[in-house]
Design a protein around this motif. Structure first.
Motif, short mmCIF file in Angstrom:
data_model
loop_
_atom_site.label_atom_id
_atom_site.label_comp_id
_atom_site.label_asym_id
_atom_site.label_seq_id
_atom_site.Cartn_x
_atom_site.Cartn_y
_atom_site.Cartn_z
N ALA A 252 37.90 41.43 39.31
CA ALA A 252 38.39 41.70 40.66
C ALA A 252 37.34 42.44 41.48
N THR A 253 36.72 43.46 40.88
CA THR A 253 35.69 44.24 41.58
C THR A 253 34.48 43.38 41.90
N GLY A 254 34.07 42.55 40.93
CA GLY A 254 32.92 41.67 41.15
C GLY A 254 33.17 40.68 42.28
N THR A 255 34.40 40.21 42.40
CA THR A 255 34.74 39.28 43.47
C THR A 255 34.66 39.97 44.83
N ALA A 384 30.04 39.43 36.35
CA ALA A 384 29.26 38.21 36.57
C ALA A 384 30.13 37.09 37.10
N LEU A 385 31.32 36.95 36.52
CA LEU A 385 32.21 35.88 36.96
C LEU A 385 32.72 36.12 38.38
N GLY A 386 32.75 37.41 38.80
CA GLY A 386 33.22 37.70 40.15
C GLY A 386 32.44 36.93 41.21
N PRO A 387 31.11 37.09 41.29
CA PRO A 387 30.35 36.30 42.26
C PRO A 387 30.47 34.79 42.01
N GLY A 388 30.55 34.39 40.72
CA GLY A 388 30.70 32.98 40.42
C GLY A 388 32.00 32.41 40.96
N VAL A 389 33.09 33.17 40.75
CA VAL A 389 34.39 32.75 41.28
C VAL A 389 34.36 32.75 42.81
N THR A 415 38.29 31.60 56.20
CA THR A 415 39.54 31.88 55.49
C THR A 415 39.30 32.06 53.99
N ALA A 416 38.44 31.23 53.43
CA ALA A 416 38.12 31.34 52.01
C ALA A 416 37.47 32.69 51.71
N ILE A 417 36.59 33.16 52.60
CA ILE A 417 35.95 34.46 52.41
C ILE A 417 37.01 35.56 52.34
N VAL A 418 37.96 35.51 53.26
CA VAL A 418 39.01 36.54 53.30
C VAL A 418 39.87 36.50 52.04
N LEU A 419 40.29 35.32 51.63
CA LEU A 419 41.15 35.21 50.45
C LEU A 419 40.42 35.66 49.19
N PRO A 425 41.37 39.40 44.21
CA PRO A 425 41.20 40.65 43.43
C PRO A 425 42.49 41.43 43.29
N ALA A 426 43.38 41.38 44.30
CA ALA A 426 44.66 42.08 44.17
C ALA A 426 45.48 41.49 43.04
N ALA A 427 45.53 40.17 42.96
CA ALA A 427 46.31 39.52 41.90
C ALA A 427 45.74 39.82 40.52
#
Length: 454
Positions: A252-255, A384-389, A415-419, A425-427
């Motif tokens: 979540a943090t990485g995203t 690492a997966l955060g930026p990848g996701v 819109t994709a950037i905001v989501l 990350p909240a979920a």
């Protein structure tokens, strides 16, 4: 099983403040490495080198995925290290200084005519840098289990670590984009990389010198192969639950970290807002980290971790309205995320050495390196997966890569950037609490004498 024998310098009471600060200084190195690539590397690849979002995401993920394999190996190697300075401390220099040099190399491409060669340069340099980081981070994280036996002292030790980590995130996260923008273009990224490398050197040297008076309690290294050691660690129920919680929150943090620069430019319409977003994120952590420590000592680490996670998720949920909210509300929501983030660093990092210490007390064997190797592998994978996701979310939204940093984007990409910066990350944070609620180690359990249930 044989009992662990503490060295004469092992302590169960308070550590000297110089040791707490010295140990915490290592977070200057880990914070710079953990923050800046997650913040700057994806935009560097997509908006400066012109690499497609999915390919850029793969470049960001691959070296960290390598660390997932390497970290347990690094832990096993440092478990078996012997040195008059302690089993872990020498690795701070051995790996920390190469880490700084290689970090600068990531952004120091001489400039190729081929996009493919540019991508290869970044990938190879990042792989080498991630390797050095594994051999710095794993022994660094393992040290608290061996320099104090106190349940509460580990929390106090983490207070300094998290406070300095927050300060580094603020310094690195705010200054990296500012340096890039002040210089401009490719040279901006090169100068930024060199500045961050120097910051890493400061953290490495401060941690090495500052822990020279740290007491050490190191039981004999665990017997058996690495695979057998990993199998033992995997059977540690509370460690497994804690790791799963932390991994999901690292994701979540990485995203969110990956989205900061994109939110500043394409949602708030102000590239300089990336610095202010970081101030809002980290500022509360600088102020509230001691408060989280005091709260945890009063109600317990698990309850403190739960509350801080809920606050982080609440702030992220508010950010779902970033396209229509005034900028002040966006900054306020990020500050709420920062309040939760401070606790989400203090508590799990204080709970990890509890799990390793319980295992060492029960078996008389030192698996702290293996525990922290698995832990940092999980943290590395999540970050690492955060930026990848986030890169996948960008691609699904139709994000357009470019080479000048100013390419206009369709509404679907915004819109994709905001989501990717809010609901995702909240979920992840809320789902992580399903594992945390079953965690059972507490002060009484950690302090239980050998032979009692742990």
């Amino acid at each position: 099983m044989p009992s662990a024998e503490a060295s004469p310098t092992a302590v169960s009471g308070a550590l000297p403040r110089s040791v707490r600060i010295g140990y915490g200084s290592g977070s200057v190195a880990t914070g710079a490495f953990g923050t800046v690539p997650g913040l700057m590397l994806l935009p560097y690849l997509t908006d400066q080198l012109g690499i497609a979002a999915l390919v850029a995401g793969a470049i960001v993920v691959a070296p960290k995925a390598w660390d997932v394999v390497l970290n347990p190996v690094a832990g096993r190697i440092t478990d078996r290290s012997t040195d008059p300075r302690g089993p872990r401390r020498p690795w701070l220099l051995r790996a920390g200084l190469p880490l700084a040099v290689l970090f600068a190399v990531i952004f120091a491409s001489p400039g190729f005519d081929s996009t493919a060669l540019e991508a290869v340069w970044v990938l190879v340099a990042f792989l080498a840098c991630a390797t050095a980081y594994a051999f710095f981070q794993v022994p660094y994280v393992a040290m608290p289990a061996e320099i104090t036996d106190s349940y509460d002292e580990r929390t106090r030790l983490m207070t300094w670590r998290v406070a300095l980590l927050a300060l580094t995130i603020l310094l690195a996260g705010a200054s990296a984009p500012a340096i890039r923008d002040a210089v401009g273009g490719r040279d901006g990224y090169r100068v930024m990389g060199l500045a961050m490398a120097l910051l890493i050197v400061v953290g490495v040297l401060a941690a090495y010198v500052g822990t020279r008076r740290a007491p050490v309690r190191a039981p004999a290294a665990g017997a058996g192969s690495l695979r057998e050691q990993l199998r033992v660690v995997a059977r540690a129920r509370d460690f497994r639950l804690l790791l799963t919680t932390f991994l999901l929150q690292a994701l979540a943090t990485g995203t969110m970290l990956a989205g900061v620069d994109y939110v500043a430019r394409h949602v708030l319409g102000n590239p300089g807002a990336a610095t202010l977003l970081f101030v809002c994120f980290v500022g509360p952590a600088l102020v509230l980290t001691p408060a989280w420590t005091a709260y945890g000592e009063r109600v317990g680490k698990r309850r403190g971790y739960t509350l801080s996670s809920l606050l982080l998720a609440a702030g992220a949920l508010v950010l779902a309205g970033a396209e229509v909210l005034p900028a002040a509300a966006v900054y306020g929501a990020v500050a709420l995320v920062g309040v939760g983030y401070a606790g989400c660093q203090v508590f799990p990092l204080a709970m990890l050495p509890d799990a390793a210490a319980v295992d060492a007390r029960r078996t008389g064997e030192n698996r702290a390196g293996v525990y922290t190797g698995v832990w940092t592998a999980g943290e590395t994978l999540g970050l690492a997966l955060g930026p990848g996701v986030f890169a996948v979310v960008l691609a699904l939204g139709g994000y357009v890569s470019g080479t000048d940093g100013g390419t206009s984007q369709p509404g679907s990409a915004v819109t994709a950037i905001v989501l990717g910066f809010s609901l995702l990350p909240a979920a992840l944070t809320l789902v992580s609490l399903l594992w945390l609620r079953r965690y059972r180690l507490d002060a009484a359990t950690v302090a239980a004498p050998e032979g009692s249930p742990a």
